[in-house]
Design a protein around this motif. Structure first.
Motif, PDB file in Angstrom:
ATOM      1  N   ARG A  55       0.834  -1.214   0.000  1.00  0.00           N
ATOM      2  CA  ARG A  55       0.000   0.000   0.000  1.00  0.00           C
ATOM      3  C   ARG A  55       0.860   1.252   0.000  1.00  0.00           C
ATOM      4  O   ARG A  55       0.526   2.224  -0.671  1.00  0.00           O
ATOM      5  CB  ARG A  55      -0.924  -0.018   1.205  1.00  0.00           C
ATOM      6  CG  ARG A  55      -2.047  -0.992   1.046  1.00  0.00           C
ATOM      7  CD  ARG A  55      -3.015  -0.914   2.187  1.00  0.00           C
ATOM      8  NE  ARG A  55      -4.076  -1.866   1.971  1.00  0.00           N
ATOM      9  CZ  ARG A  55      -4.590  -2.632   2.897  1.00  0.00           C
ATOM     10  NH1 ARG A  55      -4.159  -2.549   4.128  1.00  0.00           N
ATOM     11  NH2 ARG A  55      -5.542  -3.484   2.606  1.00  0.00           N
ATOM     12  N   GLU A  70      -7.816   6.509 -10.835  1.00  0.00           N
ATOM     13  CA  GLU A  70      -8.632   5.322 -11.099  1.00  0.00           C
ATOM     14  C   GLU A  70      -7.813   4.039 -10.915  1.00  0.00           C
ATOM     15  O   GLU A  70      -8.265   3.074 -10.295  1.00  0.00           O
ATOM     16  CB  GLU A  70      -9.189   5.394 -12.522  1.00  0.00           C
ATOM     17  CG  GLU A  70     -10.130   4.271 -12.861  1.00  0.00           C
ATOM     18  CD  GLU A  70     -10.700   4.429 -14.259  1.00  0.00           C
ATOM     19  OE1 GLU A  70     -10.923   3.382 -14.892  1.00  0.00           O
ATOM     20  OE2 GLU A  70     -10.902   5.573 -14.711  1.00  0.00           O
ATOM     21  N   GLU A  71      -6.599   4.037 -11.452  1.00  0.00           N
ATOM     22  CA  GLU A  71      -5.747   2.862 -11.307  1.00  0.00           C
ATOM     23  C   GLU A  71      -5.355   2.660  -9.841  1.00  0.00           C
ATOM     24  O   GLU A  71      -5.312   1.532  -9.343  1.00  0.00           O
ATOM     25  CB  GLU A  71      -4.488   3.006 -12.168  1.00  0.00           C
ATOM     26  CG  GLU A  71      -3.638   1.762 -12.193  1.00  0.00           C
ATOM     27  CD  GLU A  71      -2.440   1.891 -13.131  1.00  0.00           C
ATOM     28  OE1 GLU A  71      -1.651   0.938 -13.161  1.00  0.00           O
ATOM     29  OE2 GLU A  71      -2.306   2.930 -13.815  1.00  0.00           O
ATOM     30  N   TYR A  72      -5.103   3.771  -9.134  1.00  0.00           N
ATOM     31  CA  TYR A  72      -4.763   3.691  -7.715  1.00  0.00           C
ATOM     32  C   TYR A  72      -5.900   3.040  -6.923  1.00  0.00           C
ATOM     33  O   TYR A  72      -5.675   2.123  -6.136  1.00  0.00           O
ATOM     34  CB  TYR A  72      -4.455   5.086  -7.167  1.00  0.00           C
ATOM     35  CG  TYR A  72      -4.273   5.123  -5.669  1.00  0.00           C
ATOM     36  CD1 TYR A  72      -3.117   4.622  -5.081  1.00  0.00           C
ATOM     37  CD2 TYR A  72      -5.259   5.658  -4.855  1.00  0.00           C
ATOM     38  CE1 TYR A  72      -2.944   4.651  -3.709  1.00  0.00           C
ATOM     39  CE2 TYR A  72      -5.100   5.684  -3.482  1.00  0.00           C
ATOM     40  CZ  TYR A  72      -3.944   5.183  -2.914  1.00  0.00           C
ATOM     41  OH  TYR A  72      -3.784   5.209  -1.553  1.00  0.00           O
ATOM     42  N   ARG A  73      -7.133   3.515  -7.136  1.00  0.00           N
ATOM     43  CA  ARG A  73      -8.285   2.967  -6.418  1.00  0.00           C
ATOM     44  C   ARG A  73      -8.501   1.494  -6.758  1.00  0.00           C
ATOM     45  O   ARG A  73      -8.812   0.683  -5.885  1.00  0.00           O
ATOM     46  CB  ARG A  73      -9.544   3.774  -6.735  1.00  0.00           C
ATOM     47  CG  ARG A  73      -9.625   5.033  -5.902  1.00  0.00           C
ATOM     48  CD  ARG A  73     -10.981   5.718  -6.065  1.00  0.00           C
ATOM     49  NE  ARG A  73     -10.708   7.101  -6.411  1.00  0.00           N
ATOM     50  CZ  ARG A  73     -10.926   7.659  -7.585  1.00  0.00           C
ATOM     51  NH1 ARG A  73     -11.482   6.976  -8.555  1.00  0.00           N
ATOM     52  NH2 ARG A  73     -10.612   8.908  -7.808  1.00  0.00           N
ATOM     53  N   GLY A  74      -8.332   1.134  -8.009  1.00  0.00           N
ATOM     54  CA  GLY A  74      -8.502  -0.266  -8.414  1.00  0.00           C
ATOM     55  C   GLY A  74      -7.482  -1.185  -7.766  1.00  0.00           C
ATOM     56  O   GLY A  74      -7.814  -2.270  -7.268  1.00  0.00           O
ATOM     57  N   ARG A  75      -6.241  -0.763  -7.768  1.00  0.00           N
ATOM     58  CA  ARG A  75      -5.188  -1.597  -7.163  1.00  0.00           C
ATOM     59  C   ARG A  75      -5.322  -1.650  -5.637  1.00  0.00           C
ATOM     60  O   ARG A  75      -5.053  -2.676  -5.019  1.00  0.00           O
ATOM     61  CB  ARG A  75      -3.809  -1.084  -7.564  1.00  0.00           C
ATOM     62  CG  ARG A  75      -3.517  -1.322  -9.022  1.00  0.00           C
ATOM     63  CD  ARG A  75      -2.142  -0.863  -9.397  1.00  0.00           C
ATOM     64  NE  ARG A  75      -1.923  -1.055 -10.815  1.00  0.00           N
ATOM     65  CZ  ARG A  75      -0.738  -1.268 -11.337  1.00  0.00           C
ATOM     66  NH1 ARG A  75       0.331  -1.296 -10.579  1.00  0.00           N
ATOM     67  NH2 ARG A  75      -0.609  -1.432 -12.635  1.00  0.00           N
ATOM     68  N   ALA A  77      -8.163  -1.456  -4.015  1.00  0.00           N
ATOM     69  CA  ALA A  77      -9.276  -2.394  -3.762  1.00  0.00           C
ATOM     70  C   ALA A  77      -8.816  -3.838  -3.890  1.00  0.00           C
ATOM     71  O   ALA A  77      -9.213  -4.698  -3.116  1.00  0.00           O
ATOM     72  CB  ALA A  77     -10.424  -2.102  -4.715  1.00  0.00           C
ATOM     73  N   GLU A  78      -7.960  -4.109  -4.860  1.00  0.00           N
ATOM     74  CA  GLU A  78      -7.429  -5.466  -5.028  1.00  0.00           C
ATOM     75  C   GLU A  78      -6.580  -5.885  -3.835  1.00  0.00           C
ATOM     76  O   GLU A  78      -6.655  -7.022  -3.375  1.00  0.00           O
ATOM     77  CB  GLU A  78      -6.601  -5.549  -6.321  1.00  0.00           C
ATOM     78  CG  GLU A  78      -6.095  -6.919  -6.638  1.00  0.00           C
ATOM     79  CD  GLU A  78      -7.192  -7.928  -6.916  1.00  0.00           C
ATOM     80  OE1 GLU A  78      -6.986  -9.118  -6.611  1.00  0.00           O
ATOM     81  OE2 GLU A  78      -8.255  -7.528  -7.432  1.00  0.00           O
ATOM     82  N   SER A  80      -6.961  -4.795  -0.799  1.00  0.00           N
ATOM     83  CA  SER A  80      -7.859  -4.961   0.339  1.00  0.00           C
ATOM     84  C   SER A  80      -8.577  -6.297   0.324  1.00  0.00           C
ATOM     85  O   SER A  80      -8.946  -6.820   1.361  1.00  0.00           O
ATOM     86  CB  SER A  80      -8.897  -3.836   0.356  1.00  0.00           C
ATOM     87  OG  SER A  80      -8.247  -2.594   0.508  1.00  0.00           O
ATOM     88  N   ARG A  81      -8.797  -6.869  -0.855  1.00  0.00           N
ATOM     89  CA  ARG A  81      -9.472  -8.158  -0.962  1.00  0.00           C
ATOM     90  C   ARG A  81      -8.599  -9.316  -0.513  1.00  0.00           C
ATOM     91  O   ARG A  81      -9.086 -10.343  -0.121  1.00  0.00           O
ATOM     92  CB  ARG A  81      -9.912  -8.423  -2.411  1.00  0.00           C
ATOM     93  CG  ARG A  81     -11.204  -7.743  -2.746  1.00  0.00           C
ATOM     94  CD  ARG A  81     -11.628  -8.156  -4.109  1.00  0.00           C
ATOM     95  NE  ARG A  81     -11.457  -6.962  -4.936  1.00  0.00           N
ATOM     96  CZ  ARG A  81     -11.503  -6.933  -6.240  1.00  0.00           C
ATOM     97  NH1 ARG A  81     -11.677  -8.039  -6.919  1.00  0.00           N
ATOM     98  NH2 ARG A  81     -11.352  -5.813  -6.895  1.00  0.00           N
TER      99      ARG A  81
END
Length: 82
Positions: A55, A70-75, A77-78, A80-81
């Protein structure tokens, strides 16, 4: 005449407590449990640190402008999963 029973025969072989083997085995299993706890604790903490480091690297890349929001938020979220 019946001979007098010795104290060991009267109360059995455990008259003075469970003895050394019981204490040694109890201590061994207690120390084994503590060692397992330490090992699993270190392993869990290590994976937590790896996610935390990922992170921070992602945040640094976003701050430098290498990736967009957008790429930051997507990665993120990944991460966090997992």
């Amino acid at each position: 005449m019946i001979p007098a029973l010795s104290s060991t025969a009267a109360v059995g072989p455990y008259a003075h407590g469970p003895g050394f083997p019981f204490l040694a085995l109890s201590l061994f299993f207690f120390l084994a449990l503590v060692a397992l706890g330490v090992v699993f604790g270190v392993l869990r903490r290590g994976s937590w640190r790896a996610r935390s480091d990922a992170r921070s690297v992602l945040a640094d890349r976003f701050a430098r402008g290498d990736i967009d929001a957008e790429e930051y938020r997507g990665r993120l979220a990944e991460l966090s999963r997992r």
